[in-house]
Design an enzyme around this catalytic site. Structure first.
Site, PDB file in Angstrom:
ATOM      1  N   TRP A  59      42.251  34.986  43.618  1.00 49.25           N
ATOM      2  CA  TRP A  59      41.852  35.566  42.338  1.00 49.25           C
ATOM      3  C   TRP A  59      40.643  34.809  41.776  1.00 49.25           C
ATOM      4  O   TRP A  59      39.754  35.406  41.160  1.00 49.25           O
ATOM      5  CB  TRP A  59      43.019  35.470  41.337  1.00 49.25           C
ATOM      6  CG  TRP A  59      42.661  35.967  39.956  1.00 49.25           C
ATOM      7  CD1 TRP A  59      42.775  37.246  39.501  1.00 49.25           C
ATOM      8  CD2 TRP A  59      42.135  35.213  38.864  1.00 49.25           C
ATOM      9  NE1 TRP A  59      42.351  37.332  38.199  1.00 49.25           N
ATOM     10  CE2 TRP A  59      41.952  36.089  37.784  1.00 49.25           C
ATOM     11  CE3 TRP A  59      41.799  33.868  38.692  1.00 49.25           C
ATOM     12  CZ2 TRP A  59      41.453  35.676  36.553  1.00 49.25           C
ATOM     13  CZ3 TRP A  59      41.293  33.453  37.475  1.00 49.25           C
ATOM     14  CH2 TRP A  59      41.128  34.351  36.417  1.00 49.25           C
ATOM     15  N   HIS A  60      40.632  33.490  42.015  1.00 47.08           N
ATOM     16  CA  HIS A  60      39.563  32.682  41.430  1.00 47.08           C
ATOM     17  C   HIS A  60      38.198  32.970  42.037  1.00 47.08           C
ATOM     18  O   HIS A  60      37.181  32.785  41.387  1.00 47.08           O
ATOM     19  CB  HIS A  60      39.888  31.199  41.556  1.00 47.08           C
ATOM     20  CG  HIS A  60      40.848  30.733  40.513  1.00 47.08           C
ATOM     21  ND1 HIS A  60      42.200  30.858  40.652  1.00 47.08           N
ATOM     22  CD2 HIS A  60      40.655  30.176  39.300  1.00 47.08           C
ATOM     23  CE1 HIS A  60      42.805  30.386  39.575  1.00 47.08           C
ATOM     24  NE2 HIS A  60      41.885  29.979  38.728  1.00 47.08           N
ATOM     25  N   GLY A  61      38.187  33.387  43.274  1.00 50.66           N
ATOM     26  CA  GLY A  61      36.888  33.665  43.853  1.00 50.66           C
ATOM     27  C   GLY A  61      37.023  34.114  45.286  1.00 50.66           C
ATOM     28  O   GLY A  61      38.010  33.813  45.961  1.00 50.66           O
TER      29      GLY A  61
END
Lengths: 461, 391
Positions: free
Chosen positions: A323-325
């Site tokens: 989700w973060h990247g």
């Protein structure tokens, strides 16, 4: 539009008085929505199409669910809504990542063909508002909230500008009722909001941006540095990302508070955590609870034996990492946290760990582990991350040249946090201490802090 | 199980996280405490720049010029200007031609004016790279202390020599000098592309003296960097020690070698001069004159000298026209001025900068001009209307 820029000051000075004038009328939500869309469109007006799509689709999904008599039909509308949201998120966030990896695979297989780069820019805040909107449809499906009949109000819930681009990821159960009831803004709301904003501004401009100078220098050329500088830069990044993101959250909550909204707490002194489980209850709380409620528990949570519990934890952390990247560094970061949780879950619940291990030792161990994981989060590539880890454990010495002033500032914040969670807290509550801290922060910001407007780290997610 | 209707009565249950207190810290002020904090901050920020000026050692000696690296320190410019006014000096204001780019501080125009008059009467307030648009801003926002004095204002025609110099367009290697002094919101040149947030910050700096003073600290003591940036460059140095070292020494060194334009390999050039009525720099220069005069200063304008030897024939003709137009405007507005003839070719370092011999010659010529003698001998000050009895 960044909170710590003059353009935001002008925007707020224009939007806020009108909001105060219309807050008791039916124009409140339209005005809030207009202000929020102007705020968002400042980056790129075309991004509004995405947020409007997300809003309309989820609003419609709930309308259709409300009219559906059978459970399977409701499930169908929910699934379509989730699939559409994830598809858009996937297209804008992960298309480049998937293409790069497929091309690497094709090259490895000796194929002469390469897929064209998708060339789409990641719209700011898409992960945040998409998750916020998804939580509404899921909570409705679970009968946990009422349908919101007013489209303007729902659109305002999705796009409310203080928390639009980097959270906190609000739940409909918290924010929609606040939008429904008449807004009352007390004097305390104003002063508390202002206090939160100043603290957030200080965290961002005085601390995060300061540490970024050293972190960027070292992490952009890790091969030029030895163990001491790489260790210090990694610790510094741990603090930088905390100050950056919690600073943003403080400012968001402060602005929200001044407008009469109570947004959720997102950080609760995470580096004082005594276990990894405790860390995730203190770090990015709105996201960790989102994953708990919408990923971990639906997967089965801890209800189906140890193996399934650990499997669910690992899956949740991997998804959280992704989700973060869209990069392998984030996947490894998520995997490290998953591994840490798997290895320490049983330990953290033992009487020995809870009672015998001194609290500072537990805090130090958690902080060290979290910092180690941050290496993969911050490194520009997996190769860089391994290089940094290798050099750290090589133990070769070279002067790290870490600014002593930055060290002093971080030490002050750490000492403050320790005092806040100890018996010395009453000292921090003395009026002269609080006023002194605020005066120091404002003077530091006015005279000493850098003037640049660096974007927030979490805007890229 | 069949439901009774689409609307369900479900009480929202916020997750337990929402019950968490105000924040993870205790920095929370009541409105009374905010008033106290605001008063303290206001007092410190209001008083500190003035107190600093009293305590900071600043003793410009003979032929002082603002150090080259402090060219962006507009607070120091204002301070030096006020000091020179209080000493009844004639201020020589302009760009690097006045500052003396290719010469040491002992060979500038103001030095020779002082030397030939035998008194320290002329103060060098040149600032490197300050084109007229920036100069007008410098005088308007940071030169308020310059009033009721004699001012020699230099007009460098180079700034009107091309659309790029005139800030109408930005070429490949274009570098905008002193952007903080340009009009920020209305009337800013087309080549100025700073984000609006930065422009608003600049506007705030103009009205908040402490911001300008903070810029002075950065420029004078921290190598034109913010304190955090400076500590990254000098991790173990004490900022307090850096401040105790005092202001940098006056700009003694030349910033370029003392060679004529031909020795530098510069060839004749055809400048695409802009028309004066549409020139931003010319309008800005006129604005600078108006600002100075409105503050009671007696203004003398020195136009050029421009290195006419470097101009191709057509370009020289256009330059002559422009020079004439400038002179006409000065005459129409009753502004004493001098348009010197071209200096000998070997005295020119480039298109507009003289070498030391050029400055000496220029100073000597200037002191012989009747208009200058009249300007130099009349007292400066705001013209007061004659008393009623004299009318």
């Amino acid at each position: 539009m960044l909170f710590h820029t003059w353009i935001f000051v002008v925007f707020f000075l224009l939007a806020y008085p009108v909001y105060l004038a219309v807050k008791a009328t039916r124009w409140r939500e339209p005005w809030l929505l207009l202000a929020s869309y102007v705020f968002y469109a400042w980056w790129n007006p075309l991004y509004l199409l995405l947020i409007a799509r997300c809003t309309l689709m989820d609003y419609l999904a709930v309308l259709l669910m409300a009219r559906s008599q059978s459970r399977w039909l409701k499930r169908l509308w929910l699934s379509l809504s989730i699939a559409a949201n994830l598809a858009v998120l996937g297209l804008f966030k992960y298309a480049g990542f998937v293409t790069d990896n497929l091309n690497a695979l094709l090259a490895w297989l000796g194929a002469s063909y390469a897929l064209p780069a998708p060339g789409v820019l990641l719209p700011v805040g898409i992960s945040f508002y998409t998750f916020q909107s998804m939580s509404y449809t899921i909570d409705y499906y679970r009968d946990q909230i009422q349908k919101e009949p007013n489209l303007i109000r729902y659109a305002t819930f999705v796009a409310l500008f203080p928390q639009l681009v980097a959270g906190p990821i609000e739940r409909a159960a918290n924010l929609l009722p606040q939008l429904r009831r008449p807004q009352r803004i007390s004097r305390d709301d104003l002063t508390d909001g202002l206090s939160l904003f100043v603290v957030g501004l200080f965290k961002k401009l005085a601390l995060a941006d300061y540490l970024a100078l050293y972190v960027d220098k070292v992490y952009d050329a890790p091969a030029q540095y030895q163990a001491p500088a790489l260790i210090l830069a990694s610790f510094a990044f741990g603090w930088q990302i905390y100050f950056d993101f919690s600073g943003y959250t403080d400012m968001a909550r402060g602005i929200g508070r001044m407008m009469g909204f109570r947004l959720m707490l997102n950080f609760n002194n995470p580096y004082l955590a005594t276990g990894l489980g405790d860390f995730w209850k203190r770090w990015h709380i709105s996201l960790s609870t989102w994953f708990r409620d919408y990923v971990y528990i639906p997967l089965g949570g801890n209800r189906a034996g140890s193996f399934n519990t650990y499997r669910n934890m690992v899956l949740t952390m991997l998804i959280c990492g992704l989700w973060h990247g869209a990069a392998w560094t984030f996947v490894v970061w998520g995997a490290l946290h998953a591994l840490g949780r798997v290895l320490t879950r049983r330990l953290e619940s033992t009487a020995f760990y809870r009672q015998k291990v001194p609290r500072p030792v537990k805090q130090a161990l958690v902080f060290a582990f979290v910092t180690f994981a941050w290496i993969f989060f911050r490194a520009n590539s997996i190769g860089d991350a391994w290089l940094i880890v290798g050099r750290i454990f090589s133990g070769r010495w070279a002067d790290p040249a870490f600014p002593l002033l930055a060290l002093g500032l971080v030490a002050c914040v750490w000492a403050y946090q320790h005092m806040h969670e100890s018996g010395a807290r009453r000292v921090l509550r003395l009026a002269p201490v609080r006023v002194g801290i605020v005066v120091f922060m404002i003077l530091y910001l006015a005279v000493v802090a850098g003037g640049g407007a660096q974007p927030f780290i979490y805007f890229q997610f | 199980m069949k439901r009774q209707g689409p609307q369900r009565e479900i009480q929202p249950q916020p997750p337990p996280e929402y019950s968490v207190a105000y924040a993870s810290h205790d920095v929370r002020l009541s409105w009374r405490e905010w008033i106290v904090a605001a008063a303290l901050v206001g007092a410190v920020l209001g008083l500190l720049p003035g107190q600093w000026e009293r305590r900071e050692r600043f003793q410009p000696g003979e032929d002082y010029r603002i150090p080259y690296e402090l060219g962006n320190d507009y607070w120091l410019f204002g301070r030096y200007g006020r000091l020179a006014c209080s000493q009844n000096k004639t201020l020589v204001i302009g760009d690097s031609v006045i500052w003396g780019h290719y010469v040491t501080k002992e060979h500038t125009l103001s030095h020779y004016l002082n030397a030939f008059t035998g008194e320290q009467r002329f103060a060098n307030l040149g600032v490197d790279g300050i084109h007229p648009a920036a100069l007008a801003g410098l005088l308007e926002y940071y030169g308020r202390g310059i009033s009721n004095s004699r001012v020699i204002l230099h007009c460098n025609p180079l700034w009107m020599a091309s659309p790029e110099h005139d800030l109408q367009q930005a070429g490949k290697d274009f570098r905008l000098n002193h952007p903080a002094l340009l009009p920020q919101l209305v009337g800013s040149p087309g080549c100025y592309t700073a984000p609006y947030s930065d422009r608003l910050g600049t506007c705030v700096e103009r009205v908040a003296p402490f911001r300008n003073w903070a810029r002075h600290l950065r420029a004078a003591y921290f190598e034109n960097a913010d304190l955090p940036e400076w500590t990254v460059r000098h991790p173990y140095d004490s900022p307090i020690q850096a401040v105790r070292r005092g202001l940098p020494s006056p700009g003694s060194r030349a910033q370029g070698s003392h060679l004529s334009w031909q020795a530098r390999g510069i060839v004749e050039h055809d400048f695409p001069w802009v028309r004066l009525p549409t020139s931003l720099q010319w309008k800005s220069f006129q604005r600078a004159v108006r600002i100075l005069r409105a503050r009671g200063n007696r203004v003398f304008v020195l136009v050029g000298p421009f290195n006419e030897h470097m101009l191709e024939k057509a370009s020289l003709a256009t330059y002559t026209n422009r020079k004439g137009e400038i002179q006409d405007w000065l005459r129409q507005n009753d502004i004493p001025h001098y348009v010197p003839p071209a200096l000998p070719s070997q005295y020119c370092a480039d298109a507009s900068h003289p070498l030391s011999e050029g400055y000496a010659l220029l100073a000597a010529e200037l002191l012989e001009q009747k208009s200058f003698i009249r300007f130099d001998t009349r007292p400066a000050g705001r013209r007061r209307p004659p008393p009623a009895s004299a009318r």
